[in-house]
Design a protein around this motif. Structure first.
Motif, PDB file in Angstrom:
ATOM      1  N   ARG A 163       6.339  15.931  -4.835  1.00 16.66           N
ATOM      2  CA  ARG A 163       6.854  15.074  -3.762  1.00 16.66           C
ATOM      3  C   ARG A 163       7.556  13.840  -4.305  1.00 16.66           C
ATOM      4  NH1 ARG A 163       4.025  13.263   1.830  1.00 16.66           N
ATOM      5  NH2 ARG A 163       4.687  15.383   2.304  1.00 16.66           N
ATOM      6  N   HIS A 164       7.041  13.233  -5.364  1.00 14.01           N
ATOM      7  CA  HIS A 164       7.599  11.991  -5.903  1.00 14.01           C
ATOM      8  C   HIS A 164       8.036  12.224  -7.345  1.00 14.01           C
ATOM      9  CE1 HIS A 164       5.929   9.999  -2.408  1.00 14.01           C
ATOM     10  NE2 HIS A 164       4.743  10.490  -2.706  1.00 14.01           N
ATOM     11  N   THR A 168      -1.337   8.407  -4.264  1.00  8.65           N
ATOM     12  CA  THR A 168      -0.924   9.478  -3.356  1.00  8.65           C
ATOM     13  C   THR A 168      -1.679  10.760  -3.678  1.00  8.65           C
ATOM     14  OG1 THR A 168       0.950  10.859  -2.643  1.00  8.65           O
ATOM     15  CG2 THR A 168       1.043   9.955  -4.876  1.00  8.65           C
ATOM     16  N   ASP A 216       5.026   8.128   1.198  1.00  5.55           N
ATOM     17  CA  ASP A 216       4.521   9.330   1.869  1.00  5.55           C
ATOM     18  C   ASP A 216       4.784   9.276   3.368  1.00  5.55           C
ATOM     19  OD1 ASP A 216       3.521  10.757  -0.304  1.00  5.55           O
ATOM     20  OD2 ASP A 216       1.564   9.764  -0.231  1.00  5.55           O
ATOM     21  N   HIS A 247      -0.332  13.587  -3.316  1.00  6.01           N
ATOM     22  CA  HIS A 247       0.712  14.562  -3.588  1.00  6.01           C
ATOM     23  C   HIS A 247       1.122  14.537  -5.065  1.00  6.01           C
ATOM     24  CE1 HIS A 247       1.113  15.278   0.699  1.00  6.01           C
ATOM     25  NE2 HIS A 247       1.082  13.966   0.867  1.00  6.01           N
ATOM     26  N   GLU A 292       7.099  11.801   5.620  1.00  5.82           N
ATOM     27  CA  GLU A 292       6.503  12.559   6.712  1.00  5.82           C
ATOM     28  C   GLU A 292       7.254  12.315   8.011  1.00  5.82           C
ATOM     29  OE1 GLU A 292       4.287  14.808   6.646  1.00  5.82           O
ATOM     30  OE2 GLU A 292       3.515  14.622   4.605  1.00  5.82           O
TER      31      GLU A 292
END
Length: 450
Positions: free
Chosen positions: A212-213, A180, A102, A182, A106
């Motif tokens: 995101r992943h 996470t 993450d 996300h 970012e």
């Protein structure tokens, strides 16, 4: 000259594992220990792997160290960044895989405005990334998001007994979702079977949905090739070293990488041969047993180390009498590897952290003393042990040579007190055949003694 790939590895043996695959795939590779504080000559280097000790440290420390590595690699002009973790995905519910990934995303997104010539694929890739831990040649595969070690699910492979990061869940989507805030998605095998275009389309769709992943199924080398083709232009990819062996072909296709003859050439080796083992993995325990059937070894006991340094002195005497005997060139082993029940007993008495620290300190100190006295060929087993040894020897760079076993190459470095290069093999606990400790020295060309 800019490097093509900049990698951030969360431990020392993992860094060497990735670097090994990059060399085998045709990239001249340098491994550095921590973020370099001085300028490096990178004219003949295609890839740099920054080895951190961030797998089991506090989350914020892992994030900070990884971001520092990312910034340095971008300063070197790396076209693609790679966050490398173990093929067994071992981590806790707090991290560190999810939080580090993450943070890296970012940081890249925050600096996206600097990439004025970014393609649409790169802009999309900076918002999300892939998770590709699989290393099929070493028996690590992923199907429907579940990680297998050989024919066993991760949580039934022995990794459920890992002393620091016990893995009791094989569902990587579920594991990562606990690390996470996300969304975590899956690139499933049926999509990969359709080829790189289908994989790209699926990744694009998942990114547009806010995922995101993306955990990637991977059953064999062809799956790795498809994934590599789909993500070669992503600013950041993450995974095990298996993905590293597939990416260089894509870099050549893109015109980023020229063919190189003999990317793993090292200087001739010399010096006494020593094995230091702190790993308690099932693979390493088998390697210790096999070595002891052929050669001599000395066992360290954390409980004795907690009492005094007497056992360290005994180990030094044992090693000196055998390593520096002019009539013998046989390797010797000093080890703290032990069966799970013995490890648990020591951890119960001392605490897991204290027991591990005692072993690491002892093996690192032995390495520093014996290398100064004439050891020139050194095998170290275990990620934490390797980190401690490399730190004690004050190693800052490793040139990556030829492979011994999948995931484990010989490397060379310079150390104070030794004129010739030190040949060093850093072995992840679960890697290598049963005869690895003995066979490693046969695979290293050069003089046998100074």
């Amino acid at each position: 000259m800019s490097i093509v790939l900049g990698a951030i590895a969360d431990d020392f043996t993992g860094a060497t594992d990735l670097a090994n695959n990059l060399v085998r795939a045709g990239m001249r590779t340098l491994q550095v220990i921590g973020v370099p504080q001085t300028a490096l000559a990178l004219d003949d280097v295609d890839a740099v792997v920054v080895a951190l000790k961030s797998r089991t440290c506090p989350v914020q420390e892992a994030v900070n160290d990884s971001l520092a590595a990312l910034d340095w690699l971008r300063e070197q002009g790396a076209r693609q960044l790679f966050f490398k973790y173990c093929s067994t995905f071992d981590s806790t519910d707090e991290g560190n895989i999810g939080p580090v990934a993450d943070a890296l995303l970012e940081r890249l997104r925050a600096t996206q405005a600097e990439r004025l010539r970014a393609t649409q694929q790169e802009r999309l890739g900076s918002q999300h990334t892939v998770m590709v831990p699989a290393f099929p040649i070493n028996g690590r595969t992923v199907y429907q998001g579940h990680l297998f070690v050989g024919d066993r699910l991760l949580n039934d492979s022995g990794m459920q007994h890992h002393p620091l990061n016990p893995m009791t869940d094989a569902d990587l989507v579920r594991v990562l979702s606990r690390q996470t805030p996300h969304s975590v998605g899956l690139l499933a095998r049926p999509i990969l079977a359709e080829g790189a275009d289908a994989a790209r389309a699926r990744l694009k769709s998942l990114g547009e949905q806010g995922v995101r992943h993306v955990i990637c199924d991977t059953l064999d080398e062809s799956d790795l090739e498809v994934i590599a083709a789909a993500v070669a232009e992503f600013p950041l990819v993450t995974g095990g070293s298996g993905l590293g062996q597939a990416l260089p072909a894509e870099y050549r296709r893109l015109g980023w990488l020229d063919p190189v003859a003999d990317p793993g050439r090292l200087a001739p080796a010399s010096g006494a041969a020593l094995v230091l083992s702190g790993s308690c993995s099932q693979a390493t325990l088998g390697q210790v047993e096999d070595f002891l059937s052929r050669h001599e070894g000395f066992a360290l006991d954390p409980l004795a180390l907690a009492e005094s340094d007497e056992q360290i002195e005994q180990a030094l005497t044992f090693a000196r009498e055998r390593l520096f005997d002019e009539e013998s060139s046989a390797p010797v082993l000093i080890y703290a590897s032990a069966a799970p029940e013995k490890v648990k007993a020591a951890q119960h008495r001392l605490g897991a952290a204290r027991a591990g620290e005692l072993v690491e300190r002892a093996l690192a100190g032995l390495a520093k003393t014996l290398v100064t006295e004439g050891v020139g060929r050194l095998v170290v087993a275990g990620g934490e042990t390797s980190g401690a040894v490399v730190s004690a020897l004050e190693v800052t760079e490793l040139r990556i040579g030829e492979q011994i076993d999948p995931g484990v190459p010989w490397t060379q470095t310079t150390v104070d007190g030794r004129e010739a290069p030190l040949s060093l093999a850093l072995k992840s606990g679960n890697f290598g055949g049963v005869d690895f400790f003995s066979r490693a020295f046969d695979a290293l060309p050069g003089e046998k003694q100074p």
